[in-house]
Scaffold this motif. Structure first.
Motif, PDB file in Angstrom:
ATOM      1  N   ILE A  49       0.846  -1.198   0.000  1.00  0.00           N
ATOM      2  CA  ILE A  49       0.000   0.000   0.000  1.00  0.00           C
ATOM      3  C   ILE A  49       0.881   1.248   0.000  1.00  0.00           C
ATOM      4  O   ILE A  49       0.616   2.203  -0.739  1.00  0.00           O
ATOM      5  CB  ILE A  49      -0.957  -0.020   1.208  1.00  0.00           C
ATOM      6  N   GLU A  50       1.937   1.230   0.796  1.00  0.00           N
ATOM      7  CA  GLU A  50       2.854   2.376   0.865  1.00  0.00           C
ATOM      8  C   GLU A  50       3.530   2.625  -0.488  1.00  0.00           C
ATOM      9  O   GLU A  50       3.606   3.759  -0.950  1.00  0.00           O
ATOM     10  CB  GLU A  50       3.914   2.102   1.925  1.00  0.00           C
ATOM     11  N   ILE A  51       4.010   1.574  -1.114  1.00  0.00           N
ATOM     12  CA  ILE A  51       4.701   1.722  -2.399  1.00  0.00           C
ATOM     13  C   ILE A  51       3.740   2.207  -3.469  1.00  0.00           C
ATOM     14  O   ILE A  51       4.065   3.109  -4.241  1.00  0.00           O
ATOM     15  CB  ILE A  51       5.349   0.393  -2.831  1.00  0.00           C
ATOM     16  N   ALA A  52       2.546   1.612  -3.506  1.00  0.00           N
ATOM     17  CA  ALA A  52       1.573   1.986  -4.537  1.00  0.00           C
ATOM     18  C   ALA A  52       1.097   3.419  -4.345  1.00  0.00           C
ATOM     19  O   ALA A  52       0.779   4.105  -5.315  1.00  0.00           O
ATOM     20  CB  ALA A  52       0.395   1.018  -4.526  1.00  0.00           C
ATOM     21  N   GLY A  53       1.049   3.868  -3.088  1.00  0.00           N
ATOM     22  CA  GLY A  53       0.621   5.233  -2.813  1.00  0.00           C
ATOM     23  C   GLY A  53      -0.785   5.527  -3.280  1.00  0.00           C
ATOM     24  O   GLY A  53      -1.119   6.644  -3.641  1.00  0.00           O
ATOM     25  N   ASP A  54      -1.622   4.522  -3.271  1.00  0.00           N
ATOM     26  CA  ASP A  54      -2.954   4.675  -3.830  1.00  0.00           C
ATOM     27  C   ASP A  54      -3.955   3.943  -2.946  1.00  0.00           C
ATOM     28  O   ASP A  54      -3.830   2.750  -2.732  1.00  0.00           O
ATOM     29  CB  ASP A  54      -2.983   4.091  -5.237  1.00  0.00           C
ATOM     30  N   VAL A  55      -4.937   4.659  -2.444  1.00  0.00           N
ATOM     31  CA  VAL A  55      -5.927   4.030  -1.571  1.00  0.00           C
ATOM     32  C   VAL A  55      -6.843   3.079  -2.328  1.00  0.00           C
ATOM     33  O   VAL A  55      -7.631   2.373  -1.726  1.00  0.00           O
ATOM     34  CB  VAL A  55      -6.774   5.079  -0.812  1.00  0.00           C
ATOM     35  N   ARG A  56      -6.748   3.045  -3.643  1.00  0.00           N
ATOM     36  CA  ARG A  56      -7.579   2.134  -4.429  1.00  0.00           C
ATOM     37  C   ARG A  56      -6.967   0.747  -4.556  1.00  0.00           C
ATOM     38  O   ARG A  56      -7.416  -0.058  -5.351  1.00  0.00           O
ATOM     39  CB  ARG A  56      -7.834   2.726  -5.819  1.00  0.00           C
ATOM     40  N   ASN A  57      -5.957   0.457  -3.761  1.00  0.00           N
ATOM     41  CA  ASN A  57      -5.334  -0.858  -3.767  1.00  0.00           C
ATOM     42  C   ASN A  57      -6.208  -1.794  -2.924  1.00  0.00           C
ATOM     43  O   ASN A  57      -5.820  -2.243  -1.851  1.00  0.00           O
ATOM     44  CB  ASN A  57      -3.909  -0.751  -3.207  1.00  0.00           C
ATOM     45  N   PHE A  58      -7.405  -2.059  -3.436  1.00  0.00           N
ATOM     46  CA  PHE A  58      -8.427  -2.752  -2.666  1.00  0.00           C
ATOM     47  C   PHE A  58      -8.007  -4.137  -2.196  1.00  0.00           C
ATOM     48  O   PHE A  58      -8.304  -4.513  -1.074  1.00  0.00           O
ATOM     49  CB  PHE A  58      -9.724  -2.874  -3.474  1.00  0.00           C
ATOM     50  N   ALA A  59      -7.316  -4.881  -3.031  1.00  0.00           N
ATOM     51  CA  ALA A  59      -6.932  -6.240  -2.651  1.00  0.00           C
ATOM     52  C   ALA A  59      -5.979  -6.235  -1.460  1.00  0.00           C
ATOM     53  O   ALA A  59      -6.110  -7.063  -0.554  1.00  0.00           O
ATOM     54  CB  ALA A  59      -6.307  -6.961  -3.835  1.00  0.00           C
ATOM     55  N   GLN A  72      -7.231 -10.946  15.701  1.00  0.00           N
ATOM     56  CA  GLN A  72      -8.286 -10.322  16.507  1.00  0.00           C
ATOM     57  C   GLN A  72      -8.123  -8.805  16.656  1.00  0.00           C
ATOM     58  O   GLN A  72      -8.528  -8.224  17.652  1.00  0.00           O
ATOM     59  CB  GLN A  72      -8.407 -11.007  17.863  1.00  0.00           C
ATOM     60  N   ASP A  73      -7.551  -8.174  15.626  1.00  0.00           N
ATOM     61  CA  ASP A  73      -7.485  -6.705  15.565  1.00  0.00           C
ATOM     62  C   ASP A  73      -8.690  -6.248  14.745  1.00  0.00           C
ATOM     63  O   ASP A  73      -8.570  -5.856  13.598  1.00  0.00           O
ATOM     64  CB  ASP A  73      -6.176  -6.242  14.926  1.00  0.00           C
ATOM     65  N   TYR A  74      -9.856  -6.324  15.372  1.00  0.00           N
ATOM     66  CA  TYR A  74     -11.092  -6.065  14.649  1.00  0.00           C
ATOM     67  C   TYR A  74     -11.259  -4.601  14.272  1.00  0.00           C
ATOM     68  O   TYR A  74     -11.779  -4.285  13.207  1.00  0.00           O
ATOM     69  CB  TYR A  74     -12.286  -6.575  15.448  1.00  0.00           C
ATOM     70  N   LYS A  75     -10.805  -3.698  15.119  1.00  0.00           N
ATOM     71  CA  LYS A  75     -10.890  -2.268  14.786  1.00  0.00           C
ATOM     72  C   LYS A  75     -10.033  -1.963  13.560  1.00  0.00           C
ATOM     73  O   LYS A  75     -10.462  -1.244  12.658  1.00  0.00           O
ATOM     74  CB  LYS A  75     -10.459  -1.399  15.964  1.00  0.00           C
ATOM     75  N   GLY A  76      -8.831  -2.510  13.535  1.00  0.00           N
ATOM     76  CA  GLY A  76      -7.958  -2.312  12.376  1.00  0.00           C
ATOM     77  C   GLY A  76      -8.540  -2.930  11.125  1.00  0.00           C
ATOM     78  O   GLY A  76      -8.428  -2.364  10.031  1.00  0.00           O
ATOM     79  N   ALA A  77      -9.168  -4.083  11.272  1.00  0.00           N
ATOM     80  CA  ALA A  77      -9.791  -4.746  10.122  1.00  0.00           C
ATOM     81  C   ALA A  77     -10.927  -3.921   9.568  1.00  0.00           C
ATOM     82  O   ALA A  77     -11.073  -3.788   8.349  1.00  0.00           O
ATOM     83  CB  ALA A  77     -10.263  -6.142  10.521  1.00  0.00           C
ATOM     84  N   ILE A  78     -11.744  -3.367  10.446  1.00  0.00           N
ATOM     85  CA  ILE A  78     -12.875  -2.539   9.998  1.00  0.00           C
ATOM     86  C   ILE A  78     -12.365  -1.344   9.208  1.00  0.00           C
ATOM     87  O   ILE A  78     -12.915  -1.009   8.151  1.00  0.00           O
ATOM     88  CB  ILE A  78     -13.743  -2.093  11.197  1.00  0.00           C
ATOM     89  N   ILE A  79     -11.298  -0.728   9.678  1.00  0.00           N
ATOM     90  CA  ILE A  79     -10.732   0.422   8.954  1.00  0.00           C
ATOM     91  C   ILE A  79     -10.268  -0.005   7.569  1.00  0.00           C
ATOM     92  O   ILE A  79     -10.537   0.690   6.585  1.00  0.00           O
ATOM     93  CB  ILE A  79      -9.588   1.042   9.764  1.00  0.00           C
ATOM     94  N   ASP A  80      -9.599  -1.140   7.481  1.00  0.00           N
ATOM     95  CA  ASP A  80      -9.128  -1.611   6.178  1.00  0.00           C
ATOM     96  C   ASP A  80     -10.271  -2.017   5.259  1.00  0.00           C
ATOM     97  O   ASP A  80     -10.232  -1.768   4.064  1.00  0.00           O
ATOM     98  CB  ASP A  80      -8.154  -2.773   6.342  1.00  0.00           C
ATOM     99  N   PHE A  81     -11.282  -2.698   5.827  1.00  0.00           N
ATOM    100  CA  PHE A  81     -12.418  -3.099   4.996  1.00  0.00           C
ATOM    101  C   PHE A  81     -13.139  -1.862   4.495  1.00  0.00           C
ATOM    102  O   PHE A  81     -13.579  -1.767   3.414  1.00  0.00           O
ATOM    103  CB  PHE A  81     -13.393  -3.984   5.748  1.00  0.00           C
TER     104      PHE A  81
END
Length: 81
Positions: A49-59, A72-81
């Motif tokens: 994600i850092e290298i691509a520099g693009d939030v559209r890196n959905f995968a 079990q980092d559910y808060k972090g997962a929600i942010i990523d999802f």
């Protein structure tokens, strides 16, 4: 596995930010996720994600969220999802 290790070292030591490096980092993350190395997967998806520099890196965001759920980092997962 030896190819992945050499690829990891190459990306860690190389300061370039080409799309090939982002794809390589994603693939390393994918390998680590499938091997059950969730922390390693998170590290490499973050690098992609850092290298691509693009939030559209959905995968990368989606797979990083899956790894976060596994630790079990559910808060972090929600942010990523």
């Amino acid at each position: 596995m030896k190819n992945i290790v050499s690829l990891e070292e190459s990306i860690k030591n190389n300061k370039t930010t080409s799309s090939n490096d982002a794809l390589s980092a994603f693939n390393i993350g994918y390998s680590k996720l499938n091997a059950g190395d969730y922390y390693g997967a998170i590290e490499w998806y973050s690098k992609a994600i850092e290298i691509a520099g693009d939030v559209r890196n959905f995968a990368a965001f989606n797979n990083r969220a899956v790894a976060k759920c596994a630790i079990q980092d559910y808060k972090g997962a929600i942010i990523d999802f």
